[in-house]
Scaffold this active site. Sequence first.
Site, PDB file in Angstrom:
ATOM      1  N   GLU A  45       0.819  -1.211   0.000  1.00 35.49           N
ATOM      2  CA  GLU A  45       0.000   0.000   0.000  1.00 35.49           C
ATOM      3  C   GLU A  45       0.856   1.266   0.000  1.00 35.49           C
ATOM      4  O   GLU A  45       0.538   2.251  -0.662  1.00 35.49           O
ATOM      5  CB  GLU A  45      -0.913   0.020   1.241  1.00 35.49           C
ATOM      6  CG  GLU A  45      -1.999  -1.038   1.264  1.00 35.49           C
ATOM      7  CD  GLU A  45      -1.541  -2.353   1.913  1.00 35.49           C
ATOM      8  OE1 GLU A  45      -0.327  -2.632   1.945  1.00 35.49           O
ATOM      9  OE2 GLU A  45      -2.416  -3.109   2.364  1.00 35.49           O
ATOM     10  N   HIS A  53      22.894   3.476 -17.302  1.00 37.43           N
ATOM     11  CA  HIS A  53      21.893   3.818 -16.287  1.00 37.43           C
ATOM     12  C   HIS A  53      21.236   5.168 -16.548  1.00 37.43           C
ATOM     13  O   HIS A  53      20.348   5.585 -15.810  1.00 37.43           O
ATOM     14  CB  HIS A  53      22.528   3.793 -14.891  1.00 37.43           C
ATOM     15  CG  HIS A  53      23.194   2.470 -14.612  1.00 37.43           C
ATOM     16  ND1 HIS A  53      24.503   2.228 -14.943  1.00 37.43           N
ATOM     17  CD2 HIS A  53      22.709   1.325 -14.108  1.00 37.43           C
ATOM     18  CE1 HIS A  53      24.802   0.971 -14.614  1.00 37.43           C
ATOM     19  NE2 HIS A  53      23.736   0.405 -14.113  1.00 37.43           N
TER      20      HIS A  53
END
Length: 757
Positions: A17, A695
């Site tokens: 959550e 990256h």
Amino acid sequence: MQKNYVIGFPRIGEKRELKKVLEKYWAKQSDFGDVKYVASQLKKRHWNYQKEAKIEFISSNDFSYYDNMLDTSILLGAIPKRFENLKNEELYFAMARGNETCVAMEMTKWFNTNYHYIVPEISKESTFKLNSEKVIEEYKEAHELGIKTKINLTGAITYLGLSKSVDNSDVFLHINKVVEVYKELLEEISKLDDEVIVQFDEPLFVKDLDSKVLSLIKPVYDALASVTPNIKIVVTTYFEHSNEATKILVNTPIWALGLDFIYGNKNFDAIELIKNSNKVLIAGVIDGRNIWKSNFQDKIQLLNKISKIVDKENIIVGTSCSLLHVPFTLSYEDNLDKEIKSWLAFANEKLKELSLVSKQFFDFKLNLDEVSIIRKNSEDNNQRKISSKIHNLKIQEEIKNLKVWERVDKFQDRIKVQREFFNYDFLTTTTIGSFPQTPEIRENRKNYKANLISKEEYEAEIKKYIDDCVAFQEEIGLDVLVHGEPERNDMVEYFGEMLDGFAFTQNAWVQSYGSRCVKPPLIYGDVNRENPMTVEWIKYAQSKTSKVMKGMLTGPVTILNWSFVRDDLPRSEVTKQIAYAICKEVDDLQKHGIKMIQVDEAAFKEGYPLRIENIKEYENWAVDNFKLSVSSAKVDTQIHTHMCYSEFNDIIKTIEAMDADVISIETARSGNRLLRIFKEVAYKQEIGPGIYDIHSPRVPSVEEMVKQIKALIEVLPKEQLWINPDCGLKTRKWNEVKQSLKNMVEAVNIIKKGEVK
Ligand code: GLN
Ligand code: ZN
């Protein structure tokens, strides 16, 4: 009094959550009020779970929106200058993730776990100022729910010891200032209640500390434990033994010490001192890092052994570390094999284990339910020992009778044959394996898993990807091609799914950093490879080109380090079985004409032990198992390996001992500085120092890469060098990849032309 103690609890939520609401907030689809609301619901639920499980010592301030070390920087007011105009949540998340104008703070691995913390930035000018709001509020929040918590804080020495100095000044220069802030905080805490327990986490104490750091322990804890009599101080260490620190801490006025008896068996050597000093021992006996159901009998035995030394009334039974490192609950694992499920315990289940183990150990009265759980525990554990799911006698026998543990031919001989066979001149170009994972590829995999498309439809889509990928690589003129890995979701899961002995969960998420979670596979039984895992795809890719197609495998040490591993066999033995499976795959690939095979060891360095005394042993079996995994390779099969990092200084000899023909590494961000170590040790094998950083979405120019390659040639002979990006390309977009690789090949061509002149 239950006399049980949980070091800390996961906070991401049983259905992630917190992750979901954070990501919505970052995407500006909800406001911070929503995040706060979800957080308060989660805290409440987690406290209640612990209360229901009858845990006596429950933490507050173990919750975090992002990371506890970051929270500590906020608590201590250690805010790097570039963030000074920000406040509250803007400040907090900018420190964690950066914003338009400020780069994020660095992140690194928390000891030898897969959790990452935000590294505090310290300089000579650093100032500290108490900001106690979160600590105090969280305590009150629990208090209102009728739960009296202990307060978790990062220990002063660990905090500074893990921070980085931006001006090379000594980080411990500030120890007195940090202690002053903590003293002020303890004063505030002392007003909260008649008596409050404060836990200082000092995992740094399990490392080999120099005498300077050790000399800080006494003054720091003398000071903190004398602030006020109504605060009891606990110092917890975990992941290893902390004997040097224990010896000092027993002579300070702290109340209790928390020690790890699962990963720090050597803690036994110093607990006599705890007895003599009359301190309380929080005995960490419930494994906070692995997912196997505790064997109650073993736990009681362990506690009995401890209580032969430390008086029983001074013992509290605890988790070995925070439960942050295990998944939340087994409740949602409907698809998991029932038998395997009966061997597992995640965080929530561990609460009940802890509570029952302490009840048994202290001879508290058990109710009927509890008696039956205890009986079931023993049944499940006995059944696990004899389960046919775990034991594969055929594979055990094969490994016992293994004769060949490494390649027969020596590197000097192999490389001659290989150079002749492959006929490359120098600066051979290749990639690390994966190409962009497009939305179409993900969709295809999802649909296939959900049975929405047939195997034929699924495979046709993969083949189409491989066709395009191979065509593109040919078009731009790369020397050694790859198939692009479109059939793989993940470099461990893909192999695990095809090997016996691995299980996969639906919901066993563990926080890796911030909102990011990982779901490691479980290795529960003997590993066995019944069928080839990659051969069909690589063969297919090879059939599409006359250039060399490099096969792609994940290495045994990486598979091990990124899984939850069975605890009934030494890790080295489990790795051996994985290595043997990979060895068979290597053989099958070469039998089908694949002459170059890369065995990735992205997580080789991650598995390093925390204590120097254990390093040799790890290196020995890790290297041996890598060698076993490629032992089937013939003299003209070229073995590559890849590692996602560049700091090899301390382990270069080990890397060399792995004896791969070619290694590709990540040096893009450091020019040729890190390559020098290879020259210094006269490294023999070939090397592909990544020449650009994958990256970032940035496309490096041809000139830049020419410069980079020239810098590399200054250090090592061009015949020893390969040219490649610094890692797999799966997280990049096609347009970035296409341009970058084109530039890379062009840069090599420019250098080569210069050579001809
Ligand atoms: N072959 C893998 C890839 O290219 C290697 C990934 C990694 O090193 N993390 O994606
Ligand atoms: Zn990599």
